[in-house]
Design a protein around this motif. Structure first.
Motif, mmCIF file in Angstrom:
data_model
loop_
_atom_site.group_PDB
_atom_site.id
_atom_site.type_symbol
_atom_site.label_atom_id
_atom_site.label_comp_id
_atom_site.label_asym_id
_atom_site.label_seq_id
_atom_site.Cartn_x
_atom_site.Cartn_y
_atom_site.Cartn_z
ATOM 1 N N HIS A 100 0.835 -1.204 0.000
ATOM 2 C CA HIS A 100 0.000 0.000 0.000
ATOM 3 C C HIS A 100 0.871 1.256 0.000
ATOM 4 C CE1 HIS A 100 -3.376 2.618 0.822
ATOM 5 N NE2 HIS A 100 -2.677 3.138 1.832
ATOM 6 N N ALA A 104 1.048 4.103 -2.904
ATOM 7 C CA ALA A 104 0.765 5.505 -2.579
ATOM 8 C C ALA A 104 1.937 6.401 -2.967
ATOM 9 C CB ALA A 104 0.454 5.646 -1.092
ATOM 10 N N GLN A 109 0.720 10.168 -3.222
ATOM 11 C CA GLN A 109 -0.243 10.413 -2.155
ATOM 12 C C GLN A 109 0.184 9.801 -0.826
ATOM 13 O OE1 GLN A 109 -3.937 8.847 -3.578
ATOM 14 N NE2 GLN A 109 -4.021 10.226 -5.311
ATOM 15 N N TRP A 110 1.462 9.525 -0.651
ATOM 16 C CA TRP A 110 1.927 8.837 0.543
ATOM 17 C C TRP A 110 2.126 9.799 1.697
ATOM 18 C CZ3 TRP A 110 7.109 8.805 2.703
ATOM 19 C CH2 TRP A 110 7.264 7.885 3.736
#
Length: 192
Positions: A100, A104, A109-110
């Motif tokens: 995940h 991301a 979007q991490w």
């Protein structure tokens, strides 16, 4: 898995009673599993700041959910299987989180969260990404399931050679050989 854990027969007895519907035994067994998971999570985070209790809690909670969803206490044949399932649950939580996190990062979007600290430490310690380490452990499993178990108990749970030998029902010398061979094989797998 702490040094002061119940005797192997106690855990096996609790497991059998829980599987027969004894709610008190199931509760005692779950308490023991939680204690073992806490020990493993603390070990994974031992070099982090002291205020990182949330990460350990997040890791434990996710692993417990996985074990409950898989009905591990009802399907475990013995304490070796039970503790192996706990190790697999911890490892799977970290693998899922690593996937995940990497997705991301690719999408821009991490945002770093509590399990990232654990992954960062493991990746720094092992010299590879956690996904690579997991793939290598799967390959090791195909070659030698016991060596993979030794790695999980020694590396992830922090068990001593003697504790690992007791859990696996082999001699300490066998665990030392398996540990040495497994590290050599993992190194070779990761260098390809």
């Amino acid at each position: 898995m702490p040094d002061a854990q119940p005797e192997p027969g106690d855990i096996t007895l609790l497991l059998r009673k829980a599987q027969q519907g004894d709610a008190d035994a199931a509760e005692d067994l779950f308490r023991q599993l939680l204690a073992d998971l806490r020990f493993s999570a603390r070990r994974l985070m031992q070099q982090e700041r002291p205020d990182h209790t949330l990460q350990a809690s997040a890791l434990i909670n996710e692993a417990c959910l996985q074990m409950l969803n898989q009905n591990v206490m009802q399907t475990a044949g013995n304490r070796r299987y039970l503790f192996a399932a706990a190790n697999r649950a911890l490892r799977q939580v970290l693998v899922d989180h690593a996937r995940h996190r990497n997705a991301a990062k690719r999408e821009g979007q991490w945002q770093k969260n509590s399990l990232d600290t654990v992954l960062d430490r493991l990746e720094t310690h092992s010299g590879c990404t956690f996904e690579e380490l997991n793939a290598a452990l799967i390959e090791l499993e195909n070659d030698s399931p016991r060596q993979r178990e030794v790695v999980e108990h020694r590396f992830f749970s922090g068990l001593s050679v003697a504790q690992t030998a007791d859990l696996l029902g082999v001699s300490p010398g066998t665990v030392e050989r398996d540990w040495r061979l497994a590290r050599t094989k993992l190194y070779a797998i990761l260098k390809h």
